[in-house]
Design a protein around this motif. Structure first.
Motif, PDB file in Angstrom:
ATOM      1  N   GLY A 240       0.762  -1.254   0.000  1.00 24.82           N
ATOM      2  CA  GLY A 240       0.000   0.000   0.000  1.00 24.82           C
ATOM      3  C   GLY A 240       0.786   1.294   0.000  1.00 24.82           C
ATOM      4  O   GLY A 240       0.193   2.373   0.112  1.00 24.82           O
ATOM      5  N   VAL A 241       2.114   1.238  -0.127  1.00 27.34           N
ATOM      6  CA  VAL A 241       2.897   2.486  -0.128  1.00 27.34           C
ATOM      7  C   VAL A 241       2.650   3.251  -1.435  1.00 27.34           C
ATOM      8  O   VAL A 241       2.676   2.668  -2.522  1.00 27.34           O
ATOM      9  CB  VAL A 241       4.405   2.183   0.034  1.00 27.34           C
ATOM     10  N   ASP A 242       2.415   4.572  -1.308  1.00 31.72           N
ATOM     11  CA  ASP A 242       2.172   5.400  -2.489  1.00 31.72           C
ATOM     12  C   ASP A 242       3.420   6.145  -2.950  1.00 31.72           C
ATOM     13  O   ASP A 242       3.577   6.427  -4.133  1.00 31.72           O
ATOM     14  CB  ASP A 242       1.064   6.420  -2.175  1.00 31.72           C
ATOM     15  N   ILE A 243       4.286   6.525  -2.005  1.00 29.70           N
ATOM     16  CA  ILE A 243       5.497   7.298  -2.322  1.00 29.70           C
ATOM     17  C   ILE A 243       6.637   6.736  -1.463  1.00 29.70           C
ATOM     18  O   ILE A 243       6.441   6.499  -0.259  1.00 29.70           O
ATOM     19  CB  ILE A 243       5.340   8.798  -1.955  1.00 29.70           C
ATOM     20  N   PHE A 244       7.812   6.573  -2.037  1.00 30.13           N
ATOM     21  CA  PHE A 244       8.982   6.175  -1.243  1.00 30.13           C
ATOM     22  C   PHE A 244       9.893   7.390  -1.048  1.00 30.13           C
ATOM     23  O   PHE A 244      10.114   8.162  -1.983  1.00 30.13           O
ATOM     24  CB  PHE A 244       9.764   5.055  -1.947  1.00 30.13           C
ATOM     25  N   HIS A 245      10.401   7.502   0.177  1.00 33.36           N
ATOM     26  CA  HIS A 245      11.324   8.598   0.528  1.00 33.36           C
ATOM     27  C   HIS A 245      12.675   7.912   0.722  1.00 33.36           C
ATOM     28  O   HIS A 245      12.850   7.134   1.662  1.00 33.36           O
ATOM     29  CB  HIS A 245      10.806   9.240   1.821  1.00 33.36           C
ATOM     30  N   ILE A 246      13.616   8.207  -0.186  1.00 36.49           N
ATOM     31  CA  ILE A 246      14.798   7.360  -0.289  1.00 36.49           C
ATOM     32  C   ILE A 246      16.014   7.953   0.422  1.00 36.49           C
ATOM     33  O   ILE A 246      16.647   8.901  -0.055  1.00 36.49           O
ATOM     34  CB  ILE A 246      15.150   7.072  -1.770  1.00 36.49           C
ATOM     35  N   SER A 247      16.339   7.311   1.558  1.00 37.08           N
ATOM     36  CA  SER A 247      17.517   7.670   2.319  1.00 37.08           C
ATOM     37  C   SER A 247      18.454   6.458   2.321  1.00 37.08           C
ATOM     38  O   SER A 247      18.283   5.529   1.517  1.00 37.08           O
ATOM     39  CB  SER A 247      17.077   8.062   3.733  1.00 37.08           C
ATOM     40  N   ALA A 248      19.429   6.438   3.224  1.00 38.01           N
ATOM     41  CA  ALA A 248      20.369   5.319   3.295  1.00 38.01           C
ATOM     42  C   ALA A 248      21.012   5.282   4.672  1.00 38.01           C
ATOM     43  O   ALA A 248      21.010   6.279   5.411  1.00 38.01           O
ATOM     44  CB  ALA A 248      21.459   5.468   2.222  1.00 38.01           C
ATOM     45  N   GLY A 249      21.556   4.112   5.019  1.00 36.80           N
ATOM     46  CA  GLY A 249      22.386   3.979   6.219  1.00 36.80           C
ATOM     47  C   GLY A 249      21.612   3.993   7.529  1.00 36.80           C
ATOM     48  O   GLY A 249      20.389   3.864   7.561  1.00 36.80           O
ATOM     49  N   GLY A 250      22.357   4.098   8.623  1.00 41.61           N
ATOM     50  CA  GLY A 250      21.778   4.215   9.950  1.00 41.61           C
ATOM     51  C   GLY A 250      21.759   2.937  10.753  1.00 41.61           C
ATOM     52  O   GLY A 250      21.374   2.941  11.911  1.00 41.61           O
ATOM     53  N   GLU A 251      22.200   1.834  10.122  1.00 40.72           N
ATOM     54  CA  GLU A 251      22.102   0.536  10.797  1.00 40.72           C
ATOM     55  C   GLU A 251      23.315   0.259  11.674  1.00 40.72           C
ATOM     56  O   GLU A 251      23.312  -0.678  12.457  1.00 40.72           O
ATOM     57  CB  GLU A 251      21.928  -0.594   9.761  1.00 40.72           C
ATOM     58  N   GLY A 252      24.360   1.054  11.530  1.00 40.71           N
ATOM     59  CA  GLY A 252      25.550   0.822  12.345  1.00 40.71           C
ATOM     60  C   GLY A 252      26.593   1.859  12.006  1.00 40.71           C
ATOM     61  O   GLY A 252      26.367   2.717  11.150  1.00 40.71           O
ATOM     62  N   PRO A 253      27.722   1.796  12.705  1.00 43.28           N
ATOM     63  CA  PRO A 253      28.790   2.730  12.347  1.00 43.28           C
ATOM     64  C   PRO A 253      29.183   2.503  10.880  1.00 43.28           C
ATOM     65  O   PRO A 253      29.162   1.361  10.430  1.00 43.28           O
ATOM     66  CB  PRO A 253      29.943   2.347  13.284  1.00 43.28           C
ATOM     67  N   ILE A 254      29.484   3.572  10.190  1.00 44.96           N
ATOM     68  CA  ILE A 254      29.805   3.424   8.764  1.00 44.96           C
ATOM     69  C   ILE A 254      31.110   2.656   8.618  1.00 44.96           C
ATOM     70  O   ILE A 254      32.135   3.029   9.165  1.00 44.96           O
ATOM     71  CB  ILE A 254      29.881   4.795   8.077  1.00 44.96           C
ATOM     72  N   ALA A 255      31.046   1.551   7.876  1.00 44.48           N
ATOM     73  CA  ALA A 255      32.222   0.695   7.722  1.00 44.48           C
ATOM     74  C   ALA A 255      33.128   1.217   6.616  1.00 44.48           C
ATOM     75  O   ALA A 255      32.757   2.095   5.860  1.00 44.48           O
ATOM     76  CB  ALA A 255      31.766  -0.717   7.391  1.00 44.48           C
ATOM     77  N   ALA A 256      34.309   0.626   6.564  1.00 49.69           N
ATOM     78  CA  ALA A 256      35.302   1.073   5.586  1.00 49.69           C
ATOM     79  C   ALA A 256      34.744   1.023   4.169  1.00 49.69           C
ATOM     80  O   ALA A 256      35.013   1.892   3.344  1.00 49.69           O
ATOM     81  CB  ALA A 256      36.544   0.202   5.689  1.00 49.69           C
ATOM     82  N   ALA A 257      33.907   0.013   3.897  1.00 47.41           N
ATOM     83  CA  ALA A 257      33.370  -0.156   2.542  1.00 47.41           C
ATOM     84  C   ALA A 257      32.222   0.812   2.261  1.00 47.41           C
ATOM     85  O   ALA A 257      31.794   0.957   1.131  1.00 47.41           O
ATOM     86  CB  ALA A 257      32.890  -1.589   2.353  1.00 47.41           C
ATOM     87  N   GLY A 258      31.731   1.466   3.299  1.00 46.34           N
ATOM     88  CA  GLY A 258      30.554   2.317   3.135  1.00 46.34           C
ATOM     89  C   GLY A 258      30.873   3.626   2.459  1.00 46.34           C
ATOM     90  O   GLY A 258      32.031   4.009   2.299  1.00 46.34           O
ATOM     91  N   ARG A 259      29.790   4.306   2.070  1.00 47.73           N
ATOM     92  CA  ARG A 259      29.987   5.580   1.391  1.00 47.73           C
ATOM     93  C   ARG A 259      29.080   6.616   2.048  1.00 47.73           C
ATOM     94  O   ARG A 259      27.931   6.783   1.672  1.00 47.73           O
ATOM     95  CB  ARG A 259      29.625   5.438  -0.084  1.00 47.73           C
ATOM     96  N   PRO A 260      29.585   7.281   3.056  1.00 45.85           N
ATOM     97  CA  PRO A 260      28.743   8.297   3.684  1.00 45.85           C
ATOM     98  C   PRO A 260      28.515   9.479   2.754  1.00 45.85           C
ATOM     99  O   PRO A 260      29.218   9.621   1.757  1.00 45.85           O
ATOM    100  CB  PRO A 260      29.555   8.703   4.921  1.00 45.85           C
ATOM    101  N   GLY A 261      27.528  10.307   3.109  1.00 44.95           N
ATOM    102  CA  GLY A 261      27.124  11.369   2.191  1.00 44.95           C
ATOM    103  C   GLY A 261      28.008  12.581   2.219  1.00 44.95           C
ATOM    104  O   GLY A 261      27.674  13.586   2.823  1.00 44.95           O
ATOM    105  N   THR A 262      29.121  12.494   1.556  1.00 46.24           N
ATOM    106  CA  THR A 262      30.004  13.640   1.549  1.00 46.24           C
ATOM    107  C   THR A 262      29.850  14.484   0.283  1.00 46.24           C
ATOM    108  O   THR A 262      30.362  15.584   0.217  1.00 46.24           O
ATOM    109  CB  THR A 262      31.478  13.218   1.686  1.00 46.24           C
ATOM    110  N   HIS A 263      29.147  13.950  -0.716  1.00 48.73           N
ATOM    111  CA  HIS A 263      28.997  14.704  -1.964  1.00 48.73           C
ATOM    112  C   HIS A 263      27.553  15.124  -2.167  1.00 48.73           C
ATOM    113  O   HIS A 263      26.625  14.434  -1.732  1.00 48.73           O
ATOM    114  CB  HIS A 263      29.447  13.862  -3.155  1.00 48.73           C
ATOM    115  N   ALA A 264      27.371  16.243  -2.858  1.00 47.14           N
ATOM    116  CA  ALA A 264      26.021  16.708  -3.171  1.00 47.14           C
ATOM    117  C   ALA A 264      25.258  15.612  -3.908  1.00 47.14           C
ATOM    118  O   ALA A 264      25.843  14.859  -4.705  1.00 47.14           O
ATOM    119  CB  ALA A 264      26.117  17.965  -4.029  1.00 47.14           C
TER     120      ALA A 264
END
Ligand SMILES: Cc1cc2nc3c(=O)[nH]c(=O)nc-3n(C[C@H](O)[C@H](O)[C@H](O)COP(=O)(O)O)c2cc1C
Length: 340
Positions: A240-264
């Motif tokens: 039943g979802v009409d719109i998705f709001h797309i974010s990322a992360g938050g499940e743990g400390p950002i790991a070496a392989a992760g890509r935190p939001g440093t770019h626009a």
């Protein structure tokens, strides 16, 4: 040509422009009672004066132990409705539409004596070990989401956003890293989220759209990526979802392989991937506070709506200034006309 200042309509929700204020916790409840204060009123209503099309009130919790901290908003009691109603009514009078994010922090409930979660796995070495919810408690939790949504509808909100992102309870259920349950909620990782969505819809008017915020990518080693999130979003869409709001992360400390939001615009590719795979409207968010960039995301059809978070913390009139910069028509409050 569609642009940031083109109106947008979905079901009964009609927005004057495509600018969204995303949910941002203020941790500003004064008496640990979950009731919005004058701070919340001024904070949200000034963004309505500032021309925002859709304001989404911060994460508001379905029970006291669902709060990140004791200073979060709540909707577990009818007593919490009037202060929110006041914010909604005033924002409406300035031409904004208003949604609210309904959530539960699960194992990330910092002030809960013993937080609850799908499985007894702590967030990190400094966090409390949560207690695993029993199967009947999971079903009760769906009911608590339902009651909170019913109260939000009573408060006059135009749309509801369910918080399924950032490592909070619904995310904890659909992530294989945090859900090791043996019951039906472990066999089908999206069952809890789907039941919450169905329960929310049962309380919402037929023509009110439901937004689901998801983390489309986990940043920890071994976390899920876009392929998996397209698959679970498909199930949520069917629920039943009409719109998705797309974010990322938050499940743990950002790991070496992760890509935190440093770019626009760092999360726009994720929003576009969900939009294309599911043929569903999306809100893009994450360092989109340059109006030219935000306008391009809409104009290039990467997302229907664009959310500006920290940019609006800095400037409640972000939308009015964006219109001036982009040379678009927007209604400026007559009291402020000389400023523009
Ligand atoms: C102070 C603050 C509080 C936030 N609280 C929430 C929240 O309640 N719910 C949520 O889903 N995201 C929350 N976020 C994330 C924002 O909604 C947004 O996704 C993030 O700030 C990235 O967008 P931006 O680059 O435009 O700020 C918060 C962010 C900030 C800065």
């Amino acid at each position: 040509m569609i642009n940031l200042f083109s109106p947008y309509a979905i079901k009964g929700l009609e927005l004057k422009n495509r600018v969204v204020m995303p949910p941002m916790c203020q941790y500003s409840v004064s008496d640990k009672d979950g009731i919005a204060t004058d701070w919340h009123y001024t904070h949200y209503v000034s963004r309505a004066v500032g021309g925002t099309g859709l304001i989404i009130v911060e994460m508001t919790d379905i029970e006291p132990d669902g709060r990140i901290t004791d200073y979060d908003l709540g909707l577990w009691s009818d007593e919490q409705i009037p202060a929110l109603r006041r914010i909604v009514d005033a924002s409406h009078s300035h031409g904004a539409k208003v949604g609210i994010q309904i959530g539960h922090a699960g194992r990330k409930a910092e002030d809960a004596e013993v937080p609850v979660a799908p499985s007894a796995i702590p967030f990190d070495s400094k966090s409390k070990t949560p207690r695993e919810l029993t199967t009947p408690e999971v079903k009760e939790m769906v009911g608590k989401f339902r009651s909170a949504v019913a109260r939000a509808v009573k408060a006059g909100f135009d749309t509801i956003e369910i918080h399924g992102a950032h490592g909070y309870l619904i995310h904890q259920f659909h992530s294989p890293l945090t859900n090791k349950r043996q019951d039906e909620y472990g066999q089908d990782l999206t069952l809890f989220g789907c039941e919450v969505i169905a329960a929310a819809k049962a309380e919402m008017p037929e023509d009110m759209p439901l937004i689901l915020r998801i983390s489309a990518q986990e940043y920890v080693d071994g976390g899920y990526g876009i392929e998996e999130s397209i698959a679970f979003a498909q199930k949520y869409r069917e629920a039943g979802v009409d719109i998705f709001h797309i974010s990322a992360g938050g499940e743990g400390p950002i790991a070496a392989a992760g890509r935190p939001g440093t770019h626009a615009a760092y999360q726009v590719p994720l929003a576009k991937a969900i939009k294309d795979a599911l043929d569903v409207p999306v809100i893009a968010v994450g360092r989109l506070d340059d109006p030219i960039l935000a306008n391009a995301v809409v104009g290039n059809e990467e997302a229907e709506l664009v959310a500006v978070g920290r940019g609006m913390l800095r400037n409640p009139y972000w939308t009015l200034e964006a219109a001036a910069k982009l040379n678009k028509e927007t209604q400026i409050p007559k009291q402020y006309a000389f400023g523009f």
